[in-house]
Write a protein that holds these residues in place. Structure first.
Motif, PDB file in Angstrom:
ATOM      1  N   PRO A 151       0.809  -1.178  -0.096  1.00  0.00           N
ATOM      2  CA  PRO A 151      -0.221   0.039  -0.162  1.00  0.00           C
ATOM      3  C   PRO A 151       0.865   1.294  -0.067  1.00  0.00           C
ATOM      4  O   PRO A 151       1.699   1.413   0.803  1.00  0.00           O
ATOM      5  N   ASN A 152       0.599   2.219  -0.844  1.00  0.00           N
ATOM      6  CA  ASN A 152       1.184   3.384  -0.696  1.00  0.00           C
ATOM      7  C   ASN A 152       0.397   4.683  -1.328  1.00  0.00           C
ATOM      8  O   ASN A 152       0.919   5.753  -1.590  1.00  0.00           O
ATOM      9  N   ASN A 153      -0.842   4.278  -1.702  1.00  0.00           N
ATOM     10  CA  ASN A 153      -1.571   5.741  -2.034  1.00  0.00           C
ATOM     11  C   ASN A 153      -2.979   5.163  -1.987  1.00  0.00           C
ATOM     12  O   ASN A 153      -3.512   4.471  -2.492  1.00  0.00           O
ATOM     13  N   GLU A 154      -3.666   5.945  -1.367  1.00  0.00           N
ATOM     14  CA  GLU A 154      -5.198   5.608  -0.703  1.00  0.00           C
ATOM     15  C   GLU A 154      -5.947   6.132  -2.062  1.00  0.00           C
ATOM     16  O   GLU A 154      -7.459   5.555  -2.049  1.00  0.00           O
ATOM     17  N   LEU A 155      -5.828   7.021  -2.823  1.00  0.00           N
ATOM     18  CA  LEU A 155      -6.573   7.603  -4.071  1.00  0.00           C
ATOM     19  C   LEU A 155      -6.630   6.543  -5.091  1.00  0.00           C
ATOM     20  O   LEU A 155      -7.382   6.755  -5.884  1.00  0.00           O
ATOM     21  N   SER A 156      -5.654   5.772  -5.387  1.00  0.00           N
ATOM     22  CA  SER A 156      -5.492   4.777  -6.651  1.00  0.00           C
ATOM     23  C   SER A 156      -5.978   3.402  -6.315  1.00  0.00           C
ATOM     24  O   SER A 156      -6.023   2.912  -5.119  1.00  0.00           O
TER      25      SER A 156
END
Length: 792
Positions: A151-156
């Motif tokens: 995980p490294n981007n909650e928008l994507s």
């Protein structure tokens, strides 16, 4: 002694109540669909304190205090059953029950599902996907809590699996392979992913070692199904981030699923450092129609239209970063705007022929067209302050930068495929033939300028640093021919073997590719463990994205990427903490003797298309889950990984790959409030270690910088006003709705500034600084989900 006295008192009190009030005794047997007795089934009288469990013969006895009551039967892995009983007087009631398997639940926490023994996949609990608090609102958010996913981007909706890029993941909906847009460079431009959670009937995910029936990618497979529902129904959800409507209509010979979604996350984007007028608008419409032409033939149509429009008029930005000793501040004033438009439409037709119950043939044809447009014309004028502490003076730099893009890409994808599955006594034999044609028409015109000394303002454009300049038009057509066959064989009562082979040829690299794969599974007699071993070759044929370099030029001589994979895993089910738990672990090693290196900028994958590298990835995944709170599944996982690559002829040896995230931890925990069990709590925790990144000034791949660790906590509170734990229910709601759920979600509960990428700027001394681009801050969301009463 005190405990004994209390126990006696409780027993006497219960006896006194029993004497004072006539009771109704309910007895019966609980079996599965095959007539086998089910033990440990919990039987509850809703609204009363009565509960019991079935014995080894599936028998139970329970008492009710009232003459009108409802019995609830629950067993992990099976659909919950509610039985309403009305008894005129006290006495005895016989109630036998047949429970049906719920495969979405079963695979999460048990080992007894024979169908999944020869699958290196995790069956996803669909209830989790619906209840999990998620900024993006996409189904893929649940994947980022699974072993092997970084995980490294909650928008994507994009995700990296075991060191691979976003382009190394396969996604199927009803056996139709789904592609992602090419031009998207920033997660805030992303809209709704293809998968509609409201229409899902099953979903499974493999982080590696998947079988030969799936396509030619290096990392993972997500396989989701929209199937025939049990009954007709409709649902509506509305919240601060968007709206959704879905309906399911069932008739004897057909069924129709429709879904409409709208998303507007303006409130979320406003929490970023870049202030301005955000106008995002994302829409998705899907339908699936299936008609049984006869007892042997069926025809289904899957249609989709997905539209994403993003507009930004930036105004200003203020970002503080640095260390305790050196504090840095960037202030930017903007002019200009960004307008992006992504549209995709297409359909897939599937003809299914079942000549015998053990023989299925499918012919699947699909066509999808995607139009992507980017228009960016933004100038920024910045003041860069550096404060080294009280002993030194404060330094300031003034500069500017320009980002311009006028890009258009049209891609068309046609495929047709014939596949079959046939079961013999101890074998399940599968084969498939597929043809795919991809057309790309790409018009790239973009550049970016960085100026730290006022040259742009003075029209001295020959002195600026030009970070990127691309003016090119590309047209490309690629044909792919693939075939597979595999045999799943029962070696013994406890051992299964699966052997598969994929073959492929494409018009771009003109290679004939062979990919053998093996999966061995052993289940001991106690039926609580599965040992798995997999080995195989995975080859990813070149596509338009991987052959296009930074300057837009195409490497038409690129060869397929190749990986040799091996893994060993254990699934173990056991009883502890008052519930059934499942522990899963897997060790894996991947050696890549031919790969295309790439760099990451937000969600944009930028390939070094002319380079070739070798690499390796190894690691371990551990996961444990179960119903720590009854009817609510929770799980915890931790993953360790190392991924490195060596670009040929660069003399630097092995460097970290862009997705080399050494440690990942995630938890999804659900609970009920102690005094109000109708209220549920859904908590998601994510941690991903730092990621390597290189400076864009270097003319080579590097890993000398890093993005800090990703840390995030999201929490949601929900209440279904028609939940069984609600003793008093609204008569109006019960009449018209099967579920009426209100939710309050807090995204980024701890308000942590997570970095997704960097803006690279220089000061007057020509020193380069990496200014962090932060993701979203703390935000509140309110949502209402209504499911209308089902009709038969």
């Amino acid at each position: 002694m005190l405990r004994t006295c209390l126990l006696v008192f409780v027993v006497l009190l219960g006896f006194g109540k029993a004497v004072a009030q006539p009771l109704i005794k309910i007895s019966g047997l609980v079996t599965d669909e095959l007539g086998k007795s089910l033990q440990q089934v919990t039987v509850t009288v809703i609204g009363q304190s009565q509960s019991t469990i079935t014995d080894e013969q599936g028998a139970y006895n329970i008492y009710s205090k009232s003459k009108i009551f409802t019995l609830k039967y629950t067993l992990l892995g099976y659909n919950t059953i509610l039985v309403s009983i009305k008894q005129d007087k006290a006495g005895r009631v016989t109630q036998h029950v047949v429970m049906r398997i719920n495969p979405n639940e079963l695979e999460q926490v048990t080992i007894t599902n024979k169908q999944n023994q020869l699958s290196n996949s995790t069956l996803i609990n669909l209830t989790d996907a619906a209840a999990m608090p998620s900024v993006s609102g996409n189904f893929e958010a649940v994947l980022k809590t699974l072993p092997g996913v970084s995980p490294n981007n909650e928008l994507s909706a994009q995700y990296s699996v075991r060191g691979g890029s976003f382009d190394e993941n396969l996604v199927y909906v009803n056996d139709v392979e789904i592609s992602r847009p090419v031009l998207v460079r920033n997660a805030q431009q992303e809209g709704l992913s293809f998968i509609n959670t409201d229409l899902l009937s099953s979903a499974k995910f493999s982080a590696g070692g998947f079988e030969a029936r799936y396509g030619d990618k290096l990392s993972s497979v997500l396989d989701v199904k929209y199937d025939r529902p049990d009954s007709s129904s409709a649902a509506v959800s509305a919240g601060l981030l968007g709206l959704a409507f879905s309906s399911k209509i069932v008739s004897p010979n057909s069924y129709l699923l429709t879904g409409i979604r709208y998303k507007n996350n303006t409130g979320i984007l406003n929490s970023q450092d870049n202030k301005g007028v955000y106008t995002p608008s994302f829409t998705d419409v899907q339908l699936l129609y299936n008609y049984n032409l006869s007892s042997r033939f069926s025809l289904s149509l899957l249609g989709n239209y997905n539209s994403g429009r993003f507009k930004l008029i930036p105004e200003s930005r203020e970002t503080e970063f640095g260390t305790a000793d050196t504090k840095l501040r960037l202030n930017v004033d903007y002019e200009g705007e960004e307008k992006d438009n992504y549209q995709s439409a297409g359909a897939a037709i599937t003809l299914k022929f079942t000549p015998r119950p053990d023989y299925v043939i499918k012919w699947i044809s699909s066509y999808f067209k995607t139009d992507e447009k980017e228009h960016i014309d933004i100038a920024g004028w910045y003041l860069f302050d550096k404060d080294d502490g009280p002993s030194t003076s404060k330094e300031s730099s003034i500069g500017g930068y320009i980002n311009y893009a006028m890009n258009k890409l049209t891609s068309q994808n046609f495929s047709t495929e014939l596949k079959a599955d046939q079961t013999f006594k101890n074998h399940t034999f599968s084969w498939g033939l597929r043809f795919e044609n991809k057309d790309y028409n790409d018009d790239l015109n973009e550049y970016s300028l960085i100026d730290s000394a006022g040259y742009i303002a003075n029209q001295q454009v020959h002195n600026f640093y030009q970070n990127n300049s691309v003016v090119v038009k590309n047209k490309l057509t690629i044909q792919y021919y693939t075939a597979y066959m595999q045999d799943s064989y029962r070696l013994s009562a406890n051992t299964d073997l699966q052997l598969g082979l994929r073959a492929g040829y494409n018009s771009l690299s003109t290679q004939f590719l062979l990919s053998p794969r093996l999966l061995l599974a052993y289940r001991p007699v106690n039926n609580r463990k599965i040992f798995r071993f997999s080995a195989g070759v995975y080859q990813q044929a070149p596509d338009y994205r991987s052959i296009r370099d930074f300057n837009g030029m195409l490497n038409l001589h690129q060869k397929a990427q190749r990986s040799y994979n091996t893994s060993a895993g254990l699934d173990y089910a056991f009883d502890a903490l008052g519930t059934r738990l499942k522990f899963s672990s897997e060790l894996y090693f991947k050696y890549l003797d031919r790969l295309v290196p790439y760099m990451m900028d937000n969600v944009r994958v930028k390939y070094l298309a002319g380079e070739v590298a070798t690499g390796y990835t190894y690691g371990a995944d551990f996961n444990i889950g179960g119903e720590f709170v009854k009817d609510l599944l929770s799980y915890f996982r931790i993953s360790f990984m190392k991924s490195a690559q060596d670009l040929k002829n660069d003399g630097l040896g092995y460097l970290k790959r862009p997705a080399d995230q050494r440690v990942n931890f995630s938890a999804y925990f659900q609970d009920r409030l102690l005094n109000s069990p109708a209220y549920k709590v859904h908590l998601t925790l994510l941690y991903g270690a730092k990621l390597p990144v290189g400076s864009p000034l270097l003319q080579r791949y590097s890993d000398d910088f890093h993005i800090p660790a990703y840390k995030r906590v999201d929490i949601g509170f929900s209440k279904d006003f028609l939940d069984d734990f609600n003793v008093k229910k609204s008569g109006f709601l019960e009449k018209y709705f099967s579920s009426f759920t209100a939710s309050v979600e807090v995204f980024n509960l701890l308000n942590i500034n997570n970095t997704v990428s960097y803006l690279w700027l220089k000061d007057l001394d020509n020193v380069q600084y990496a200014v962090p681009n932060y993701l979203t801050g703390r935000r509140l969301n309110v949502k209402l989900v209504i499911k209308f009463k089902k009709s038969k």
